[in-house]
Design a protein around this motif. Structure first.
Motif, PDB file in Angstrom:
ATOM      1  N   LEU A   1      70.951  62.152  42.718  1.00  0.00           N
ATOM      2  CA  LEU A   1      71.558  62.770  41.539  1.00  0.00           C
ATOM      3  C   LEU A   1      72.124  64.135  41.894  1.00  0.00           C
ATOM      4  CD1 LEU A   1      69.035  61.880  38.669  1.00  0.00           C
ATOM      5  CD2 LEU A   1      71.284  60.873  39.105  1.00  0.00           C
ATOM      6  N   TRP A   2      71.392  64.884  42.699  1.00  0.00           N
ATOM      7  CA  TRP A   2      71.881  66.213  43.100  1.00  0.00           C
ATOM      8  C   TRP A   2      73.157  66.090  43.937  1.00  0.00           C
ATOM      9  CZ3 TRP A   2      71.459  71.156  41.939  1.00  0.00           C
ATOM     10  CH2 TRP A   2      72.013  72.082  42.830  1.00  0.00           C
ATOM     11  N   ARG A   3      73.150  65.161  44.873  1.00  0.00           N
ATOM     12  CA  ARG A   3      74.267  65.035  45.813  1.00  0.00           C
ATOM     13  C   ARG A   3      75.558  64.623  45.118  1.00  0.00           C
ATOM     14  NH1 ARG A   3      73.644  60.282  49.521  1.00  0.00           N
ATOM     15  NH2 ARG A   3      71.516  61.103  49.589  1.00  0.00           N
ATOM     16  N   TYR A   4      75.447  63.782  44.088  1.00  0.00           N
ATOM     17  CA  TYR A   4      76.654  63.231  43.469  1.00  0.00           C
ATOM     18  C   TYR A   4      76.981  63.798  42.088  1.00  0.00           C
ATOM     19  CZ  TYR A   4      76.592  59.834  47.251  1.00  0.00           C
ATOM     20  OH  TYR A   4      76.606  59.255  48.493  1.00  0.00           O
ATOM     21  N   LYS A   5      76.276  64.808  41.660  1.00  0.00           N
ATOM     22  CA  LYS A   5      76.543  65.374  40.334  1.00  0.00           C
ATOM     23  C   LYS A   5      77.851  66.161  40.296  1.00  0.00           C
ATOM     24  CE  LYS A   5      74.259  69.835  40.855  1.00  0.00           C
ATOM     25  NZ  LYS A   5      75.538  70.569  40.720  1.00  0.00           N
TER      26      LYS A   5
ATOM     27  N   ASP B   1      72.683  51.741  36.981  1.00  0.00           N
ATOM     28  CA  ASP B   1      72.356  50.702  37.963  1.00  0.00           C
ATOM     29  C   ASP B   1      73.529  49.761  38.254  1.00  0.00           C
ATOM     30  OD1 ASP B   1      72.544  48.879  35.866  1.00  0.00           O
ATOM     31  OD2 ASP B   1      70.388  48.612  35.643  1.00  0.00           O
ATOM     32  N   CYS B   2      74.733  50.175  37.885  1.00  0.00           N
ATOM     33  CA  CYS B   2      75.973  49.415  38.068  1.00  0.00           C
ATOM     34  C   CYS B   2      76.141  48.330  37.000  1.00  0.00           C
ATOM     35  CB  CYS B   2      76.079  48.795  39.467  1.00  0.00           C
ATOM     36  SG  CYS B   2      76.020  50.005  40.804  1.00  0.00           S
ATOM     37  N   GLU B   3      75.123  48.179  36.151  1.00  0.00           N
ATOM     38  CA  GLU B   3      75.239  47.270  35.008  1.00  0.00           C
ATOM     39  C   GLU B   3      75.069  48.046  33.704  1.00  0.00           C
ATOM     40  OE1 GLU B   3      72.485  44.060  35.454  1.00  0.00           O
ATOM     41  OE2 GLU B   3      73.363  43.392  37.355  1.00  0.00           O
TER      42      GLU B   3
ATOM     43  N   LYS C   1      79.505  65.916  29.153  1.00  0.00           N
ATOM     44  CA  LYS C   1      80.225  65.432  30.327  1.00  0.00           C
ATOM     45  C   LYS C   1      79.299  65.260  31.539  1.00  0.00           C
ATOM     46  CE  LYS C   1      84.814  67.118  29.017  1.00  0.00           C
ATOM     47  NZ  LYS C   1      84.484  67.328  27.588  1.00  0.00           N
ATOM     48  N   ALA C   2      78.149  64.651  31.275  1.00  0.00           N
ATOM     49  CA  ALA C   2      77.205  64.366  32.352  1.00  0.00           C
ATOM     50  C   ALA C   2      77.808  63.335  33.306  1.00  0.00           C
ATOM     51  CB  ALA C   2      75.895  63.842  31.780  1.00  0.00           C
ATOM     52  N   LYS C   3      77.426  63.415  34.556  1.00  0.00           N
ATOM     53  CA  LYS C   3      77.954  62.541  35.594  1.00  0.00           C
ATOM     54  C   LYS C   3      77.060  61.321  35.778  1.00  0.00           C
ATOM     55  CE  LYS C   3      80.513  61.712  39.354  1.00  0.00           C
ATOM     56  NZ  LYS C   3      81.960  61.416  39.267  1.00  0.00           N
ATOM     57  N   ALA C   4      77.644  60.132  35.764  1.00  0.00           N
ATOM     58  CA  ALA C   4      76.904  58.910  36.080  1.00  0.00           C
ATOM     59  C   ALA C   4      76.817  58.766  37.597  1.00  0.00           C
ATOM     60  CB  ALA C   4      77.589  57.693  35.482  1.00  0.00           C
ATOM     61  N   VAL C   5      75.613  58.543  38.100  1.00  0.00           N
ATOM     62  CA  VAL C   5      75.399  58.353  39.539  1.00  0.00           C
ATOM     63  C   VAL C   5      74.848  56.937  39.725  1.00  0.00           C
ATOM     64  CG1 VAL C   5      74.141  59.128  41.576  1.00  0.00           C
ATOM     65  CG2 VAL C   5      74.999  60.809  39.915  1.00  0.00           C
ATOM     66  N   TYR C   6      75.473  56.183  40.621  1.00  0.00           N
ATOM     67  CA  TYR C   6      75.192  54.754  40.704  1.00  0.00           C
ATOM     68  C   TYR C   6      74.129  54.413  41.749  1.00  0.00           C
ATOM     69  CZ  TYR C   6      79.090  54.257  37.578  1.00  0.00           C
ATOM     70  OH  TYR C   6      79.896  54.358  36.478  1.00  0.00           O
ATOM     71  N   PHE C   7      73.158  53.632  41.305  1.00  0.00           N
ATOM     72  CA  PHE C   7      72.097  53.093  42.149  1.00  0.00           C
ATOM     73  C   PHE C   7      72.192  51.573  42.021  1.00  0.00           C
ATOM     74  CE2 PHE C   7      70.790  57.271  40.857  1.00  0.00           C
ATOM     75  CZ  PHE C   7      69.995  57.787  41.885  1.00  0.00           C
ATOM     76  N   PRO C   8      72.665  50.857  43.048  1.00  0.00           N
ATOM     77  CA  PRO C   8      72.893  49.412  42.919  1.00  0.00           C
ATOM     78  C   PRO C   8      71.611  48.589  43.018  1.00  0.00           C
ATOM     79  CG  PRO C   8      73.502  50.136  45.101  1.00  0.00           C
ATOM     80  CD  PRO C   8      73.105  51.372  44.351  1.00  0.00           C
TER      81      PRO C   8
END
Length: 200
Positions: free
Chosen positions: A112-116, A126-128, A164-171
């Motif tokens: 979350l930190w890296r991609y925010k 979760d990509c869904e 405007k929170a950022k969605a971070v994807y965990f597949p």
């Protein structure tokens, strides 16, 4: 860790209506209470760990973590717990994890930190589907969250969109399976569902 100090908070302040009113954080899971299982997973990722709870406070206090009840005393949902924790956290950034998601990713905080990017909040997806209660938030959001709750709004995802929170994807959808019902709890824990007794 490649990020600044981050506080962690377990959200265990709800009424657990779909679990028959049983305090989900206190359910047995892998030999410990569910919130303790979550704490063991989250603690290595953070510099401070807090518990947001509104019931059975004496039992939660036995875990040795600071207990933060909601400021708004009407079980207003996860955002009320987030507000209370943001006001008490020692660090500028706080990661929130619900007490009923036992297999959340071990790299949740780091990713979350890296991609925010430049956002003041970032939540797991979760990509869904989105999981906005697994969210990294900055304490500068306190005034906006106070205003949102004061208007009577409670929807977590709507607030995430507003800031405007950022969605971070965990597949890995299975990592976000939550224990919202006795059936889900049976499936993940054991065939013998015996909720721990709540304090008087």
């Amino acid at each position: 860790m490649t990020h600044p100090k981050i506080s962690g908070a377990i959200l265990a302040g709800g009424l657990s209506t779909r679990m028959g009113g049983n305090d989900k954080g206190l359910l047995p899971f892998n030999g410990v209470r569910l919130y303790q299982h979550i704490a063991t997973q989250l603690q290595p990722q953070v510099h401070e760990l807090l518990i947001n709870a509104n019931r059975n406070l004496a039992i939660y206090q036995q875990g040795g973590y600071p207990i933060i009840p909601d400021i708004i005393a009407d079980f207003s949902g996860p955002l009320a717990g987030m507000l209370a924790v943001l006001k008490r956290a020692l660090n500028e950034w706080v990661i929130f994890v619900p007490c009923d998601v036992p297999h959340f990713p071990k790299d949740l905080v780091e990713k979350l930190w890296r991609y925010k990017q430049n956002a003041w909040a970032a939540y797991a997806h979760d990509c869904e589907r989105a999981h906005p209660t697994l969210v990294l938030m900055h304490r500068s959001l306190i005034p906006r969250l106070e205003s949102y709750l004061a208007l009577g709004d409670r929807k977590v995802m709507f607030f995430m969109q507003m800031i405007k929170a950022k969605a971070v994807y965990f597949p890995h959808p299975d990592a976000f399976t939550n224990l919202n019902t006795p059936e889900a709890y049976h499936h993940l824990e054991s065939p013998h569902w015996e909720p721990l007794q709540e304090s008087a």
